[in-house]
Design a protein around this motif. Sequence first.
Motif, PDB file in Angstrom:
ATOM      1  N   GLU A 200      27.173  31.093 -28.795  1.00  0.00           N
ATOM      2  CA  GLU A 200      28.313  30.617 -27.761  1.00  0.00           C
ATOM      3  C   GLU A 200      27.851  28.689 -26.468  1.00  0.00           C
ATOM      4  O   GLU A 200      28.613  29.130 -25.426  1.00  0.00           O
ATOM      5  N   TYR A 201      26.751  29.813 -25.926  1.00  0.00           N
ATOM      6  CA  TYR A 201      26.431  28.448 -24.835  1.00  0.00           C
ATOM      7  C   TYR A 201      26.029  27.046 -25.610  1.00  0.00           C
ATOM      8  O   TYR A 201      26.328  26.144 -24.183  1.00  0.00           O
ATOM      9  N   ASP A 203      26.364  23.541 -26.889  1.00  0.00           N
ATOM     10  CA  ASP A 203      27.450  22.066 -26.093  1.00  0.00           C
ATOM     11  C   ASP A 203      27.425  20.932 -26.783  1.00  0.00           C
ATOM     12  O   ASP A 203      26.984  19.997 -25.321  1.00  0.00           O
ATOM     13  N   TYR A 207      27.230  19.994 -33.606  1.00  0.00           N
ATOM     14  CA  TYR A 207      27.091  21.743 -33.699  1.00  0.00           C
ATOM     15  C   TYR A 207      26.953  23.147 -34.956  1.00  0.00           C
ATOM     16  O   TYR A 207      28.542  22.970 -35.598  1.00  0.00           O
ATOM     17  N   ARG A 278      33.819  31.806 -21.549  1.00  0.00           N
ATOM     18  CA  ARG A 278      33.362  30.473 -20.847  1.00  0.00           C
ATOM     19  C   ARG A 278      33.082  30.018 -18.950  1.00  0.00           C
ATOM     20  O   ARG A 278      32.232  28.973 -19.308  1.00  0.00           O
ATOM     21  N   VAL A 281      29.293  29.882 -19.573  1.00  0.00           N
ATOM     22  CA  VAL A 281      28.999  28.813 -20.228  1.00  0.00           C
ATOM     23  C   VAL A 281      28.551  27.693 -19.662  1.00  0.00           C
ATOM     24  O   VAL A 281      27.968  26.766 -19.286  1.00  0.00           O
ATOM     25  N   CYS A 282      30.295  27.226 -18.846  1.00  0.00           N
ATOM     26  CA  CYS A 282      29.934  26.446 -17.826  1.00  0.00           C
ATOM     27  C   CYS A 282      28.942  26.632 -16.279  1.00  0.00           C
ATOM     28  O   CYS A 282      28.275  25.463 -16.968  1.00  0.00           O
ATOM     29  N   LEU A 285      25.933  25.073 -18.444  1.00  0.00           N
ATOM     30  CA  LEU A 285      25.839  23.539 -18.357  1.00  0.00           C
ATOM     31  C   LEU A 285      25.052  23.299 -17.178  1.00  0.00           C
ATOM     32  O   LEU A 285      24.264  22.150 -16.270  1.00  0.00           O
ATOM     33  N   ALA A 306      19.468  23.668 -26.384  1.00  0.00           N
ATOM     34  CA  ALA A 306      20.862  24.081 -26.515  1.00  0.00           C
ATOM     35  C   ALA A 306      21.266  26.018 -26.026  1.00  0.00           C
ATOM     36  O   ALA A 306      22.294  25.898 -26.384  1.00  0.00           O
ATOM     37  N   ASN A 308      20.447  28.790 -22.952  1.00  0.00           N
ATOM     38  CA  ASN A 308      20.722  29.383 -22.075  1.00  0.00           C
ATOM     39  C   ASN A 308      19.606  29.305 -20.765  1.00  0.00           C
ATOM     40  O   ASN A 308      18.747  29.939 -20.333  1.00  0.00           O
TER      41      ASN A 308
END
Length: 368
Positions: A200-201, A203, A207, A278, A281-282, A285, A306, A308
């Motif tokens: 899920e993480y 970005d 991928y 989401r 994830v934001c 990043l 890639a 967390n």
Amino acid sequence: MTCDYLELAAPGIRGLLPYQPGKPVAELQRELGLTDVIKLASNENPLGPSPAVINSLADAIPELARYPDGSAYDLKASLSEFLGVPTNMLTIGNGSNELLELLARVFLRPGLESIVAQHSFVVYPLVTMVQGATLRVIPAKDYGQDLEATLAAISSKTRMVFIANPNNPTGTWLTAGELTEFLDRVPDHVLVVLDEAYCEYVDVADYPDGVTLLARYSNLIVTRTFSKAYGIAALRVGYCVCSPVIADLLNRVRQPFNVNAMSLVAAVAALGDQAHVRAAVCANLEGMILLTNACADLNLDYIPSAGNFLAIDMGQAAEPIYQALLHEGVIVRPVGVYEMPRHLRVTIGLPAENQRFIAALTRIMNAR
Ligand SMILES: *Cc1c(COP(=O)(O)O)cnc(C)c1O
């Protein structure tokens, strides 16, 4: 008369070392008498679970006297819709850790081999050795999985290849092109367990989505978890997506009520709140940028990640720095057991936690 119980243990068990979890906050508080402690050591979601999860737990409380739904009907229905796969391809586990264990139990035994990459997740060797099967470790290439060498190591005895994408603790990942070229060349008798605990993480460009690849490769098995981006590590829920034949085998060996009732409702609620995922994830990043910039400022190398979390090269033995961070009330993860004695793995936390880690690390490095 005494008896050597170690000698009586099943052959694969004698050589095992217990899994070393990240140090719990309460343990450090007890040991050092600290009150203000942060934990960036187990890749948990710093935002916590979705509020929908908290509400769902309240609904489950009146039913605590009943056994849970052993078939996990509701969670499988939700996952089936979310992933676009039929429910007979789904298995729910007590964390994805249980699914790795069940896969090993079904397919590994003495005389057979599993293949893992150097620096890959420790649970793979653990579940292999419990079965008395042989472990083959492929030396890493730039900390990542060397797929060419993995293919070359496959023999008639190989039954399973474990691949974490991205991998923990390195954060390294495989692209769709690399993975499919590998899968195209793996013989059918070798099961490829693709552990997507952090998918899920991710970005990064190109991928691969393991679940989409299942239509092309019947020997592919994908595992995922609610412990990381979904923020319910305490509840222990993971899932496996694979061919119905393999799912049926897993269903035969699992405990009848392997996932508890609170966890089942919480996972449905967590899956339903994609906005929460989401947000995590934001935040991740942003935290990753902050941390990698801080590494550059401190002249420290790190492995591009890639996930967390970030594996930072301290340029010296990491253990004393880990200890010094503990005295600052900051728990991170030493990764010496992964043959990375100079690295510390740091989970991306809340902005204030990331700042606190950076400030503590800066003080410690400047004093050296
Ligand atoms: C955290 C993690 C898991 C998931 O563990 P759960 O049992 O689902 O909590 C699986 N694989 C890797 C690589 C992990 O880091």
